[in-house]
Design an enzyme around this catalytic site. Structure first.
Site, mmCIF file in Angstrom:
data_model
loop_
_atom_site.group_PDB
_atom_site.id
_atom_site.type_symbol
_atom_site.label_atom_id
_atom_site.label_comp_id
_atom_site.label_asym_id
_atom_site.label_seq_id
_atom_site.Cartn_x
_atom_site.Cartn_y
_atom_site.Cartn_z
ATOM 1 N N GLU A 3 0.307 -1.094 -0.307
ATOM 2 C CA GLU A 3 -0.375 -0.014 -0.527
ATOM 3 C C GLU A 3 0.465 1.452 0.231
ATOM 4 O O GLU A 3 1.720 1.809 0.456
ATOM 5 C CB GLU A 3 -0.929 -0.421 1.041
ATOM 6 C CG GLU A 3 -1.755 0.710 1.047
ATOM 7 C CD GLU A 3 -2.633 1.547 0.256
ATOM 8 O OE1 GLU A 3 -2.544 1.237 -0.677
ATOM 9 O OE2 GLU A 3 -4.046 1.349 0.620
ATOM 10 N N ASP A 7 -4.171 5.701 6.317
ATOM 11 C CA ASP A 7 -4.659 6.831 7.601
ATOM 12 C C ASP A 7 -5.268 6.689 8.131
ATOM 13 O O ASP A 7 -4.985 5.949 8.849
ATOM 14 C CB ASP A 7 -4.912 7.466 5.876
ATOM 15 C CG ASP A 7 -5.001 9.568 6.017
ATOM 16 O OD1 ASP A 7 -4.844 9.504 7.481
ATOM 17 O OD2 ASP A 7 -6.133 9.645 5.761
ATOM 18 N N PHE A 36 -1.238 16.131 3.637
ATOM 19 C CA PHE A 36 -1.698 15.588 2.462
ATOM 20 C C PHE A 36 -0.229 15.439 1.439
ATOM 21 O O PHE A 36 0.186 17.088 1.500
ATOM 22 C CB PHE A 36 -3.282 16.642 1.618
ATOM 23 C CG PHE A 36 -3.538 15.488 1.146
ATOM 24 C CD1 PHE A 36 -4.617 14.722 1.574
ATOM 25 C CD2 PHE A 36 -2.698 15.378 -0.312
ATOM 26 C CE1 PHE A 36 -5.081 13.990 0.154
ATOM 27 C CE2 PHE A 36 -3.425 14.995 -1.745
ATOM 28 C CZ PHE A 36 -4.417 13.918 -1.654
HETATM 29 P P1 IMP Z 1 -7.193 5.155 4.939
HETATM 30 O O1 IMP Z 1 -8.109 4.447 5.200
HETATM 31 O O2 IMP Z 1 -8.406 6.497 5.203
HETATM 32 O O3 IMP Z 1 -5.970 3.932 5.799
HETATM 33 O O4 IMP Z 1 -6.823 5.283 3.072
HETATM 34 C C1 IMP Z 1 -5.704 4.939 2.677
HETATM 35 C C2 IMP Z 1 -5.370 5.959 1.112
HETATM 36 O O5 IMP Z 1 -6.668 7.481 1.200
HETATM 37 C C3 IMP Z 1 -4.440 5.881 0.319
HETATM 38 O O6 IMP Z 1 -4.607 4.391 -0.350
HETATM 39 C C4 IMP Z 1 -4.534 7.136 -0.671
HETATM 40 O O7 IMP Z 1 -5.261 7.335 -1.774
HETATM 41 C C5 IMP Z 1 -6.099 7.541 0.514
HETATM 42 N N1 IMP Z 1 -4.559 8.757 0.954
HETATM 43 C C6 IMP Z 1 -4.601 8.616 2.082
HETATM 44 N N2 IMP Z 1 -4.038 10.385 2.550
HETATM 45 C C7 IMP Z 1 -3.609 10.225 1.704
HETATM 46 C C8 IMP Z 1 -2.825 11.449 1.288
HETATM 47 O O8 IMP Z 1 -1.880 12.247 2.183
HETATM 48 N N3 IMP Z 1 -2.190 11.311 0.109
HETATM 49 C C9 IMP Z 1 -2.738 10.549 -0.871
HETATM 50 N N4 IMP Z 1 -3.417 9.880 -1.243
HETATM 51 C C10 IMP Z 1 -3.811 9.633 0.384
#
Ligand code: IMP
Length: 182
Positions: free
Chosen positions: A98, A102, A151
């Site tokens: 991955e 986040d 971000f």
């Molecule tokens: P989670 O389900 O919140 O853990 O999200 C993971 C996904 O969110 C990652 O695979 C990214 O596609 C997107 N994401 C989270 N933070 C960022 C960031 O800082 N930049 C770009 N995409 C992000």
């Protein structure tokens, strides 16, 4: 490709390459036999292609597409599969690759889906980890870099499909509007 005026380099390309090489050695040391690498589209593709070459083992590749709904909905865990694996994983050692963890919602859902397919083992490798944002606890075996709650774009990560081909990981200083995840 258009460039955003407000990009600040967070992790330069040489540090990314050095760390991915290190992760590859660590992963190779942890597995005796063949390994199936599963990358989450699209952000993890750059990491996958470097990591796969850094793992001195018999590796095979597969891809999964996942869509997250907007940030206002992520806490409810609404995630769906947009592209499934090409082949089964029963009995295999599987490493999910991955770009960034986040909230943890995407990987919690994905691991639940993959566990049902009875792999021999299932672990996660992520290039970036934003632990301060975690909503769902995720057991991540390999982490490239822990980063603050900013971000980021580049090395596969996008903002509205832009910036994926930056060599460095950069902070998008102006930040995305609410609701932008994938
Ligand atoms: P989670 O389900 O919140 O853990 O999200 C993971 C996904 O969110 C990652 O695979 C990214 O596609 C997107 N994401 C989270 N933070 C960022 C960031 O800082 N930049 C770009 N995409 C992000």
């Amino acid at each position: 490709m258009p460039r955003h005026a407000e990009l600040r380099t967070l992790i330069p390309s040489d540090r990314i390459q050095a760390r991915v090489a290190e992760m590859g050695r660590e992963i190779a040391a942890d597995y005796a036999g063949p390994l199936r690498l599963i990358a989450i589209l699209k952000g993890a593709c750059f990491f996958l292609s470097d990591l796969a070459r850094a793992v001195d083992r018999d590796v095979s590749l597969d891809f999964m597409g996942i869509a997250s709904y907007g940030r206002n909905k992520t806490s409810s865990g609404e995630v769906r599969v947009t592209k499934d694996l090409d082949s089964g994983i029963a009995g295999l050692d599987v490493l999910v690759v991955e770009d960034i963890v986040d909230t943890g919602i995407t990987l919690t859902y994905l691991c639940h889906v993959l566990e049902q397919r009875k792999p021999r083992s299932l672990r996660i490798a992520t290039l970036l980890d934003k632990p301060s944002r975690r909503i769902k606890p995720v057991d991540v075996a390999y982490v490239g870099f822990q980063i603050p709650d900013e971000f980021v774009v580049g090395y596969g990560l996008d903002y509205g499909e832009q910036y994926r081909n930056l060599r460095d990981i950069c902070v998008l200083v102006e930040g995305p509007p609410e609701g932008v995840l994938r």
